[in-house]
Structure formats: structure tokens, C-alpha cells
Design a protein around this motif. Structure first.
Motif, PDB file in Angstrom:
ATOM      1  N   GLU A   1       4.678   5.353  -6.147  1.00  0.00           N
ATOM      2  CA  GLU A   1       4.429   5.142  -7.054  1.00  0.00           C
ATOM      3  C   GLU A   1       3.757   5.950  -7.966  1.00  0.00           C
ATOM      4  O   GLU A   1       3.978   6.743  -9.004  1.00  0.00           O
ATOM      5  CB  GLU A   1       4.118   3.339  -6.616  1.00  0.00           C
ATOM      6  CG  GLU A   1       5.083   2.935  -8.699  1.00  0.00           C
ATOM      7  CD  GLU A   1       4.961   1.640  -8.828  1.00  0.00           C
ATOM      8  OE1 GLU A   1       5.663   1.089  -9.548  1.00  0.00           O
ATOM      9  OE2 GLU A   1       3.864   0.798  -8.419  1.00  0.00           O
ATOM     10  N   SER A   2       2.884   5.996  -7.271  1.00  0.00           N
ATOM     11  CA  SER A   2       1.487   6.377  -8.772  1.00  0.00           C
ATOM     12  C   SER A   2       1.799   8.057  -7.507  1.00  0.00           C
ATOM     13  O   SER A   2       0.651   9.267  -8.491  1.00  0.00           O
ATOM     14  CB  SER A   2       0.006   6.624  -7.813  1.00  0.00           C
ATOM     15  OG  SER A   2      -0.382   6.514  -6.688  1.00  0.00           O
TER      16      SER A   2
ATOM     17  N   SER B   1       0.590  -1.083  -0.258  1.00  0.00           N
ATOM     18  CA  SER B   1      -0.033   0.106   0.009  1.00  0.00           C
ATOM     19  C   SER B   1       1.212   1.425   0.134  1.00  0.00           C
ATOM     20  O   SER B   1       0.614   2.293  -0.785  1.00  0.00           O
ATOM     21  CB  SER B   1      -0.200   0.118   0.800  1.00  0.00           C
ATOM     22  OG  SER B   1      -1.049   0.956   1.261  1.00  0.00           O
TER      23      SER B   1
ATOM     24  N   ASN C   1       2.718   1.985  -3.699  1.00  0.00           N
ATOM     25  CA  ASN C   1       1.511   2.359  -4.229  1.00  0.00           C
ATOM     26  C   ASN C   1       1.262   3.050  -4.564  1.00  0.00           C
ATOM     27  O   ASN C   1       1.508   4.454  -5.649  1.00  0.00           O
ATOM     28  CB  ASN C   1      -0.224   1.798  -4.589  1.00  0.00           C
ATOM     29  CG  ASN C   1       0.709   0.086  -4.826  1.00  0.00           C
ATOM     30  OD1 ASN C   1       1.438  -0.368  -5.955  1.00  0.00           O
ATOM     31  ND2 ASN C   1      -0.099  -1.137  -4.133  1.00  0.00           N
TER      32      ASN C   1
END
Length: 81
Positions: free
Chosen positions: A28-29, A22, A25
Motif C-alpha cells: 500500500e505504501s 505487514s 502495508n
């Protein structure tokens, strides 16, 4: 140039692994950059997590805890994280 965004420990179970991915992510986003994970392993204990990280296509650097301990013995000055 690489930056360490967060250093933390997780539980060695599905909940801890989900928490790790989590976080990954999120970064990364948000940052739109490749993810590189450095992780200290201990006698194969982290192997299931190693495999999950590699399956997801992230770069993984395993840090050998015995070599790190020996390095700290040889170089008495404090080491950076």
C-alpha cells in the motif's frame, strides 16, 4: 487493471495476521494504490481475519470453497488461480 502481487498462506493466529498486514502495508505504501483482498474461507474458520480486514477498511472478496470445488467439477479444464 488489477494485478496479483503475491499469493500466500498465513498461520491462523496473531503472528500470521500481523505478517499479512505487514505485507499489505508494504504494498500500500510502495504502490500508492487501493488494496483488495481475495480469501478462501472454510466454514467460518477465517471469520476473525475477515473482521480485521474489514475494520482496517480494505476491500475483501470471500471465495466460497464449496462453489469453487463444484465449478472445478463442471469445467474439467484446469482453472487459473
Amino acid at each position: 487493471m488489477a494485478h496479483i502481487f503475491k499469493e500466500f498462506g498465513i498461520s491462523h493466529n496473531a503472528s500470521g495476521f500481523n505478517s499479512l498486514f505487514s505485507e499489505i502495508n508494504h504494498y500500500e505504501s510502495t504502490l500508492k494504490c487501493p488494496v483488495i483482498i481475495g480469501m478462501e474461507g472454510f466454514n467460518g474458520y477465517a471469520r476473525p481475519l475477515d473482521q480485521l480486514i474489514q475494520q482496517k477498511g480494505y476491500i475483501l472478496y470471500n471465495i466460497n470453497n464449496l462453489k469453487l470445488a463444484r465449478f472445478k467439477e463442471l469445467f474439467l479444464r484446469s482453472c487459473k488461480n
